[in-house]
Design an enzyme around this catalytic site. Structure first.
Site, mmCIF file in Angstrom:
data_model
loop_
_atom_site.group_PDB
_atom_site.id
_atom_site.type_symbol
_atom_site.label_atom_id
_atom_site.label_comp_id
_atom_site.label_asym_id
_atom_site.label_seq_id
_atom_site.Cartn_x
_atom_site.Cartn_y
_atom_site.Cartn_z
ATOM 1 N N GLU A 97 8.648 -9.085 26.037
ATOM 2 C CA GLU A 97 7.290 -9.023 26.457
ATOM 3 C C GLU A 97 6.961 -9.812 27.710
ATOM 4 O O GLU A 97 5.876 -9.811 28.051
ATOM 5 C CB GLU A 97 6.488 -10.041 25.193
ATOM 6 C CG GLU A 97 5.788 -9.018 24.172
ATOM 7 C CD GLU A 97 5.250 -9.996 23.117
ATOM 8 O OE1 GLU A 97 5.444 -11.149 23.279
ATOM 9 O OE2 GLU A 97 4.707 -9.372 22.306
ATOM 10 N N GLY A 98 7.993 -10.556 28.253
ATOM 11 C CA GLY A 98 7.757 -11.424 29.463
ATOM 12 C C GLY A 98 6.884 -10.980 30.735
ATOM 13 O O GLY A 98 6.311 -11.848 31.141
ATOM 14 N N CYS A 99 6.831 -9.692 30.952
ATOM 15 C CA CYS A 99 5.995 -9.372 31.922
ATOM 16 C C CYS A 99 4.618 -8.670 31.596
ATOM 17 O O CYS A 99 4.564 -8.033 30.948
ATOM 18 C CB CYS A 99 6.883 -8.062 32.694
ATOM 19 S SG CYS A 99 8.506 -8.466 33.160
ATOM 20 N N ILE A 100 3.854 -9.271 32.389
ATOM 21 C CA ILE A 100 2.387 -8.881 32.195
ATOM 22 C C ILE A 100 1.678 -8.755 33.325
ATOM 23 O O ILE A 100 1.554 -9.592 34.058
ATOM 24 C CB ILE A 100 1.498 -10.190 31.154
ATOM 25 C CG1 ILE A 100 2.115 -10.494 30.068
ATOM 26 C CG2 ILE A 100 0.392 -9.655 30.823
ATOM 27 C CD1 ILE A 100 2.931 -11.851 30.320
#
Ligand code: FAD
Lengths: 100, 411
Positions: A97-100
């Site tokens: 989920e790290g990249c937003i």
């Protein structure tokens, strides 16, 4: 080795159901991203599966280095380009989920 | 007397203080807010400083002006939070504050020292700069005033960063700035990012990537910086790629507050584990988190803090009444992307839906265009500063809904 036909993958090649994962599938997924799995790879993959079972999601790069004691540099050697993403993929976890 | 304690008086903390002062009875509750800095910084304005569009005075105002008189304001470092005892210790006079409810709004902060050779290699603030804090933005402005050109490399050290569109805006504005200065042909602009493309979400990434290309900005994807080699003037990745620079602009590793680290309340980057729908702490029922301080998988942006506000207020009030919090936050983010030459792009998205083209906020009408360049979007961005100081910080009504809407979008 080829990927089994009916494997539930999303369009980026991540397993959508971690429970169908097994070591054969891991080998096939690894081969797809050009990695032949050694014992060192397995250690990290097993750790990632445990971490994900606890937290419900794929571990980030920093969680992996903190949790396994393997340095970032070495992780990039074992899983070139994006280690967190590749580890998640081979370990049959969702996309981190790290990249937003 | 019961106590609501708010840590951090930036965007999120200030909004919560204003809203809760309206809701809580002053006979029953005292509201205390703590911050180390008496100045409020309009951080989105930092982007414009290197290019001489804004100066320091456009982005600083006294924090006190934005807080209601009934709220007790303490200027001090936060030493440590002891959530099991529901108390916080401040550095000033070792003051102890016992709370009934705590709101954490301590933000996200840059750590250039996390990358080897960044601050300790000799080039820091000589030909290596950041615009992610005011001091850095001002130093970069001074440098750019006299720069004759060369290879400008913008690097994002690692994700997540606050305002994930700011790097793109910096690139677009650089292209415009060097055009205006008449030296665009003497400047090579390079974007080295750990992401696989221009942005995190596929549709927006394709469109924004296309804009980089049109403007002659070179993209180096999947670049995970390991070190800065000041002598050779290259940045080196973990897989031994090298990118040469004359001028390096870095967006350093972002981490939660030092106070969160000291309190052992954060994840590996000191962001506080937060329920992504209720915005309550995963570990303590009387703690809520707003803005950049939490680890929810939403963008770290002022607009997001604003969309979180309604949910945090409602859930705080429900908890005070003994009710369970409601899972209402949907990850809504809404960012104006300044694209140079008085134009801008607007994107609107949430946990489940990536940015899509369309019109906003009124379906079919706009006036803003989603995922498309327009002059109106640029004016939206410039108006945002006025709205920020005059409406947003006071928790006033903005012309946007907290939950994302699909109306007017082309799926
Ligand atoms: C260059 C740049 C451009 C941006 N552009 C945009 C944009 O266009 N649109 C947008 O919506 N957002 C933008 N943002 C992001 C936006 O500014 C932040 O997301 C927003 O301010 C977050 O609010 P917050 O309350 O979580 O944290 P902050 O506003 O950063 O407040 C945190 C507060 O906590 C205090 N604090 C922290 N630790 C301690 C301690 N130990 N003791 C005492 N006090 C402490 C700090 O002093 C600070 O006042 C941008 C940010 C940057 C850097």
């Amino acid at each position: 080795m080829t990927i089994p036909e009916n494997l539930p993958l999303n369009d980026e090649g991540f397993l959508t159901d971690p429970s169908v994962w097994n070591e054969e599938i891991a080998k096939a997924l690894a081969e797809q991203v050009g990695i032949e799995l050694t014992e060192k790879h397995w250690e990290i993959i097993r750790w990632a599966r445990e971490a994900a079972a606890d937290s419900g999601k794929a571990p980030t790069l920093r969680q992996i280095t903190n949790g396994t004691g393997v340095t970032t540099k070495e992780l990039f050697k074992l899983f070139p380009k994006g280690p967190a993403k590749k580890i998640a993929k081979i370990a049959g976890l969702g996309k981190p989920e790290g990249c937003i | 007397m019961k106590t609501l304690l708010i840590l951090g008086a930036g965007t999120g903390g200030t909004m919560v203080a204003n809203k809760m002062a309206d809701h809580l009875d002053p006979q029953e509750w005292r509201i205390i807010i703590v911050d180390r800095d008496e100045k409020h910084y309009y951080q989105p304005g930092f982007l414009f400083i290197p290019f001489g569009i804004y100066s320091q005075r456009d982005v600083i105002k006294p924090k006190r002006n934005f807080l209601p008189p009934s709220v007790e304001v303490i200027f001090s470092d936060i030493e440590v939070i002891e959530p099991d005892k529901s108390r916080v210790i401040l550095r000033k006079d070792n003051k102890v504050i016992n709370y009934d409810y705590l709101v954490i709004a301590t933000g996200s902060h840059i750590h250039p020292e996390e990358t080897e050779g960044m601050v300790d290699g000799g080039g820091w603030q000589k030909n290596i700069f950041t615009f992610y804090n005011l001091e850095g933005a001002v130093k970069l402005a001074n440098f750019l005033k006299y720069w004759k050109g060369g290879r400008l490399v913008l690097n994002v050290a690692e994700m997540p960063i606050k305002c994930p569109v700011a790097p793109l805006e910096f690139l677009f504005l650089s292209d415009w700035f060097f055009h205006e200065r008449g030296i665009r042909d003497k400047v090579e602009i390079v974007y080295a990012t750990p992401l696989p493309g221009a942005f995190t979400k596929p549709r927006a990434s394709a469109i924004l990537g296309g804009m980089l290309e049109e403007k002659g900005i070179h993209l180096v994807p999947d670049f995970n910086i390991m070190e800065v080699d000041n002598a050779k003037q290259v940045i080196r990745s973990y897989d031994e790629q090298e990118v040469e620079y004359d001028l390096l602009v870095t967006i350093p590793t972002n981490k939660g507050s030092d106070a969160i680290a000291r309190s052992n309340m954060g994840d590996e980057l000191d962001f506080v584990p937060t329920d992504k729908h209720t915005l309550r702490s995963r570990d303590w029922e009387n703690i809520f988190i707003i803005g950049d301080a939490g680890n929810v998988p939403a963008s770290k942006a002022g607009s997001v803090a604003h969309f979180m506000l309604e949910v945090v207020i409602e859930n705080l009030l429900r908890s005070i009444e003994g009710l369970e919090p409601l899972p209402k936050f949907d990850g809504h983010a809404n960012c104006f992307i300044e694209s140079g030459f008085d134009k801008g792009v607007l994107i609107d998205f949430n946990y489940d839906v990536e940015p899509l083209p369309g019109k906003y906020p009124l379906p079919g009408f706009g006036p803003f265009s989603l995922l498309q360049e327009s002059h109106t979007n640029h004016w939206g961005k410039m108006m945002f500063r006025w709205m920020y100081w005059n409406i947003l910080l006071k928790g006033g009504e903005m012309p946007f809904e907290s939950q994302m809407s699909m109306a007017g979008k082309w799926a």
